[in-house]
Design an enzyme around this catalytic site. Structure first.
Site, short mmCIF file in Angstrom:
data_model
loop_
_atom_site.label_atom_id
_atom_site.label_comp_id
_atom_site.label_asym_id
_atom_site.label_seq_id
_atom_site.Cartn_x
_atom_site.Cartn_y
_atom_site.Cartn_z
CB CYS A 1 32.45 33.50 44.17
SG CYS A 1 31.54 35.01 43.84
CD GLU B 1 35.01 33.95 47.99
OE1 GLU B 1 34.85 33.73 46.78
OE2 GLU B 1 35.10 35.09 48.46
CG ASN C 1 37.18 34.52 39.99
OD1 ASN C 1 38.34 34.11 40.01
ND2 ASN C 1 36.89 35.75 39.63
CB ILE C 2 34.52 29.35 36.96
CG1 ILE C 2 35.57 28.54 37.74
CG2 ILE C 2 34.35 28.82 35.54
CD1 ILE C 2 35.14 27.13 38.09
CD GLU C 3 34.91 36.80 35.49
OE1 GLU C 3 35.21 37.19 34.35
OE2 GLU C 3 35.02 37.48 36.51
CB CYS D 1 30.81 33.65 48.96
SG CYS D 1 31.08 33.31 47.21
CB CYS E 1 29.99 38.28 46.97
SG CYS E 1 29.36 36.63 46.63
N1 THU Z 1 34.41 37.12 43.07
C1 THU Z 1 34.81 36.02 43.78
O1 THU Z 1 35.28 35.02 43.21
N2 THU Z 1 34.68 36.05 45.13
C2 THU Z 1 34.20 37.12 45.83
O2 THU Z 1 33.99 37.00 47.03
C3 THU Z 1 33.96 38.39 45.15
C4 THU Z 1 33.82 38.28 43.68
C5 THU Z 1 34.56 37.09 41.62
C6 THU Z 1 33.28 37.01 40.83
C7 THU Z 1 33.71 37.62 39.51
O3 THU Z 1 34.29 36.61 38.71
C8 THU Z 1 34.79 38.63 39.88
O4 THU Z 1 35.21 38.27 41.19
C9 THU Z 1 34.32 40.07 39.87
O5 THU Z 1 33.18 40.23 40.61
#
Ligand code: THU
Length: 136
Positions: free
Chosen positions: A54, A56, A43-45, A94, A91
């Protein structure tokens, strides 16, 4: 080592790259293509929050952008900073991206805490009645 364990290990390695200064929730994914390639994603915020991607989808978009569209399985690991202690469910967004490219009865989604503790789902279980290209 079994294919499932190898994928989980790759997902754990991918998680090390997660960029999560806001949530501190780190996710890694390893997407197995039918040609045997493993595409990793984290994941890259973002400071604006909504551009966050996310793990995935990072893996899927890396693969598709390189011309790869056929997949067998994905392993996902996630949790707050530190060791993963429980399974992390993908999520809805995804799941929808998975449904675009993957056979709902064939594609396996491996949700893992570690290489010994995991559950395997078929995509149809995680996204029943999906809106897929054939419904357009
Ligand atoms: N996140 C994912 O990378 N994959 C998921 O299926 C659930 C959520 C990440 C998004 C965000 O950076 C962090 O988790 C919190 O929601």
């Amino acid at each position: 080592m079994s294919e499932t364990r190898e994928l989980i290990r790759a997902a754990l390695e991918a998680r090390e790259m997660a960029y999560t200064p806001y949530s501190h929730f780190k996710v890694g994914a390893a997407l197995l293509a039918k040609d045997g390639t493993v595409w990793r994603g984290c994941n890259i915020e973002n400071a604006a929050y909504t551009p966050t991607n996310c793990a995935e989808r990072t893996a899927f978009f890396k693969a598709v952008s390189e011309g790869c569209r056929e997949f067998s399985a994905i392993a996902v690991v996630g949790g707050r900073e530190g060791p993963v202690t429980e399974e992390c469910a993908p999520c809805g967004v995804c799941r929808q991206v998975m449904a675009e490219f993957c056979d709902p009865d064939d594609f396996r989604v491996i949700l893992a805490a570690d290489e010994e503790h995991y559950s395997v789902y078929r995509l149809r279980e995680l996204l029943p009645q999906a809106f897929v290209p054939s419904r357009l």
